[in-house]
Scaffold this active site. Structure first.
Site, mmCIF file in Angstrom:
data_model
loop_
_atom_site.group_PDB
_atom_site.id
_atom_site.type_symbol
_atom_site.label_atom_id
_atom_site.label_comp_id
_atom_site.label_asym_id
_atom_site.label_seq_id
_atom_site.Cartn_x
_atom_site.Cartn_y
_atom_site.Cartn_z
ATOM 1 N N CYS A 174 6.592 -41.979 -6.054
ATOM 2 C CA CYS A 174 7.836 -41.429 -5.512
ATOM 3 C C CYS A 174 8.221 -40.127 -6.196
ATOM 4 O O CYS A 174 9.091 -39.401 -5.709
ATOM 5 C CB CYS A 174 8.966 -42.456 -5.636
ATOM 6 S SG CYS A 174 9.083 -43.201 -7.264
ATOM 7 N N GLY B 148 11.046 -48.262 -1.542
ATOM 8 C CA GLY B 148 10.189 -48.090 -0.367
ATOM 9 C C GLY B 148 10.617 -46.915 0.476
ATOM 10 O O GLY B 148 11.185 -45.936 -0.026
ATOM 11 N N SER B 149 10.373 -47.010 1.767
ATOM 12 C CA SER B 149 10.612 -45.898 2.678
ATOM 13 C C SER B 149 12.092 -45.744 3.005
ATOM 14 O O SER B 149 12.883 -46.693 2.896
ATOM 15 C CB SER B 149 9.832 -46.107 3.973
ATOM 16 O OG SER B 149 10.394 -47.165 4.730
ATOM 17 N N GLU C 11 4.068 -57.489 1.912
ATOM 18 C CA GLU C 11 3.044 -58.182 2.695
ATOM 19 C C GLU C 11 1.616 -57.779 2.341
ATOM 20 O O GLU C 11 0.683 -58.563 2.525
ATOM 21 C CB GLU C 11 3.282 -57.927 4.188
ATOM 22 C CG GLU C 11 3.165 -56.474 4.596
ATOM 23 C CD GLU C 11 3.757 -56.200 5.960
ATOM 24 O OE1 GLU C 11 2.958 -55.893 6.872
ATOM 25 O OE2 GLU C 11 4.981 -56.297 6.105
ATOM 26 N N LYS D 221 11.188 -61.070 -2.156
ATOM 27 C CA LYS D 221 10.479 -60.997 -0.883
ATOM 28 C C LYS D 221 9.224 -60.178 -1.148
ATOM 29 O O LYS D 221 9.288 -58.978 -1.384
ATOM 30 C CB LYS D 221 11.368 -60.349 0.188
ATOM 31 C CG LYS D 221 10.809 -60.473 1.619
ATOM 32 C CD LYS D 221 9.868 -59.338 1.909
ATOM 33 C CE LYS D 221 9.351 -59.376 3.340
ATOM 34 N NZ LYS D 221 8.299 -58.347 3.568
ATOM 35 N N GLU E 2 15.739 -47.246 -3.748
ATOM 36 C CA GLU E 2 15.066 -45.998 -4.121
ATOM 37 C C GLU E 2 14.117 -45.676 -2.988
ATOM 38 O O GLU E 2 13.211 -46.459 -2.698
ATOM 39 C CB GLU E 2 14.343 -46.170 -5.463
ATOM 40 C CG GLU E 2 13.827 -44.882 -6.058
ATOM 41 C CD GLU E 2 12.391 -44.621 -5.660
ATOM 42 O OE1 GLU E 2 12.182 -43.787 -4.743
ATOM 43 O OE2 GLU E 2 11.496 -45.251 -6.222
ATOM 44 N N GLU F 167 9.185 -35.950 3.591
ATOM 45 C CA GLU F 167 8.199 -36.394 2.613
ATOM 46 C C GLU F 167 6.897 -36.761 3.306
ATOM 47 O O GLU F 167 6.889 -37.429 4.339
ATOM 48 C CB GLU F 167 8.726 -37.610 1.852
ATOM 49 C CG GLU F 167 7.755 -38.145 0.804
ATOM 50 C CD GLU F 167 8.269 -39.405 0.118
ATOM 51 O OE1 GLU F 167 7.771 -39.703 -0.985
ATOM 52 O OE2 GLU F 167 9.152 -40.076 0.669
ATOM 53 N N GLY G 288 14.757 -48.731 3.823
ATOM 54 C CA GLY G 288 15.925 -48.753 2.964
ATOM 55 C C GLY G 288 17.222 -48.579 3.730
ATOM 56 O O GLY G 288 18.227 -49.253 3.467
#
Length: 508
Positions: A301, A240-241, A186, A183, A264, A392, A245
């Site tokens: 990250c 990602g975030s 975007e 996927k 992650e 974060e 997640g």
């Protein structure tokens, strides 16, 4: 050529009526191509094709799959400057970063190809039969690992190559014998599509089954969650975030057949700097960490978002020097407007909490999607009292916590959420006194660095890129290095089996 369409195996498809465009963050304008978002019918087709491909691909010898991975690497390189140009246009990152990340992606593919060229990675075990054992005989037992089935990989925002269409998740899943449906992120749809064409060309050239790889577009959660919920999908890889997640994890756990999600989800990566290190080499450390905080516009990250040290006059001078050096580095473009908005929102949320002081922030006028680097500080007591300060801030932002003493510093480490990394900056003469700090960090992180910076992740077997939740969804696994393949396989034992029915690696 970028078509803006979905790839269902080797077939182009555009059955939907919703589209989106990527953004050039430096110019803050939309790029030209429209990307047609996948619909339910296309998701079903991709999942069914992957399921059919799995029947063949799971039995394809490792050496043949290795040829496939090496061919992907070659096809990515063959895209040459065209791929680099699309990457920079969609990400705002410089060409040097694009070339470097492409090199890492190619190296990852070749590393997995080398890994699966033999059976060693499976750690096969053999326990011979003992028919004469008393009081009960023992059967012949042999154990190996087998691939689990079609995998969905979500393209990452901060690594348009290395954690996206042909990144570590895809490379490791294909290496294991699992078909992959990507996927696309975007904001990197064009970059992702070009890489997808390289994978599909490699599949055709090496005789892989149609459906071993598909590539779908879609904004927001609709396409992604539809893939996660599809009954023919057996695992998910995500970078990602935390919010995204967590949504994927929740969806996967509520399925009739729950599936593993290897997510992650970021980290503030605590760095402990001893007073003696500051006294001995504070200026050099300030320069090193100003560079680490701002490299890649802080969009790693493993960015050092939290520095812990002991309050004193030299610490105050170090913090001022760090702040001065950080904001002296020119403001850089962020990956896309959504990340910039999140950086501004979260940075403001932390900086305006009780007891937090902004030591320095870039104040000059900057372009729309450029980040204003910032250093803030707070006392250890205020940090402990307010979990909102712990969040974060994804970008060039770091919080320095001035602890009362070492006991408070260790208490702070113990109250942190799970992290990808923890770093200790100390002098050699202090090594014998660091055991308590090391023990506290080891309980909260996946990788500990001594006298270095957390940014920069070596791709090798000894790398652990993952940590206790919420740094990752399963601290037992890594998303970087060849051990990442272990996420996509499961163990299976064969008891008293005819040799000709055993997997090739167990036939001895």
């Amino acid at each position: 050529m970028i078509t803006g369409k979905n790839y269902i195996g080797n077939k182009l498809s555009a059955k939907g009526n919703i589209s989106h465009k990527t953004i050039n963050p430096k110019l803050n304008i939309e790029n030209a191509t429209e990307f047609i978002e996948a619909v339910t019918e296309e998701i079903d087709e991709a999942a069914q094709l992957a399921t059919e491909a799995f029947k063949t691909f799971r039995k394809t010898p490792g050496k043949q799959r290795a040829k496939f991975l090496n061919a992907i690497a070659d096809e990515i390189l063959a895209l040459d400057q065209k791929l680099i140009d699309v990457y920079t246009t969609e990400s705002g990152l410089p060409e040097g970063r694009a070339v470097g990340e492409r090199g890492r992606t190619v190296m990852q593919l070749k590393s997995f190809a080398n890994l699966i060229s033999s059976e060693d990675w499976k750690s096969n075990t053999f326990d011979a039969a003992m028919p004469d054992r008393t009081p009960l005989p023992k059967d012949d037992l042999r154990k190996t690992v087998i691939p689990i089935g079609p995998v969905v990989v979500f393209g990452a925002s901060n690594f348009p190559f290395a954690f996206s269409a042909a990144g570590g998740d895809t490379a490791s899943a294909l290496a294991s014998g699992c078909p992959v449906i990507v996927k696309a992120h975007e904001m990197h749809s064009g970059t992702s599509e070009l890489v997808a064409t390289a994978i599909l060309k490699a599949a055709e050239k090496t005789g892989m089954p149609n459906g071993v790889f598909s590539h779908l577009s879609g904004r927001g959660p609709v396409v992604g969650l539809a893939l996660v919920n599809h009954p023919q999908i057996k695992a998910v890889g995500f970078t990602g975030s935390l919010a995204a997640g967590r949504a994927i994890m929740d969806a996967a756990s509520k399925r009739k057949e729950p599936i593993p999600v290897y997510a992650e989800m970021g980290s503030i990566n605590p760095v402990i700097i001893t007073p003696k290190a500051i006294e001995t080499r504070g200026e050099a450390l300030a320069s090193t960490y100003a560079g680490s905080i701002t490299v890649g516009t802080g969009q790693f990250c493993t960015n050092p978002g939290l520095l812990l040290t002991i309050a004193n006059d030299k610490t105050d001078a170090f913090v001022k020097d760090l702040a001065k050096k950080t904001i002296a580095i020119d403001a850089q473009c962020m990956l896309h407007p959504n990340i910039k908005a999140g950086f501004d929102k979260n940075g403001t949320a932390v900086a305006t909490q009780k007891g937090v002081e902004t030591v320095a922030k870039i104040s000059d006028a900057i372009d729309a999607n450029f980040a204003a680097s910032q250093i803030v500080t707070v006392s250890g007591a205020d940090f402990l009292a307010n979990p909102k300060i712990h969040q974060e801030v994804f970008g060039p932002f770091s919080l320095v916590v001035k602890c009362k003493d070492e006991a408070q510093l260790i208490e702070i480490i113990e109250t942190l959420e799970g992290q990808l990394t923890g770093t200790i900056i100390a002098e050699d003469s202090e090594i014998s006194n660091l055991e308590d700090i090391v023990d506290a960090l080891a309980n909260r992180v996946g990788r500990i660095i001594f006298n270095g910076v957390p940014t920069g992740v070596e791709v090798c077997p000894s790398m652990q890129h993952g940590g206790p939740y919420p740094a990752s969804s399963n601290a037992k696994y890594t998303s970087v290095g060849t051990h990442a393949i272990n996420r996509w396989v499961r163990p299976i034992s064969y008891q008293s089996f005819p040799k000709q029915l055993l997997p090739e690696g167990l036939q001895k």
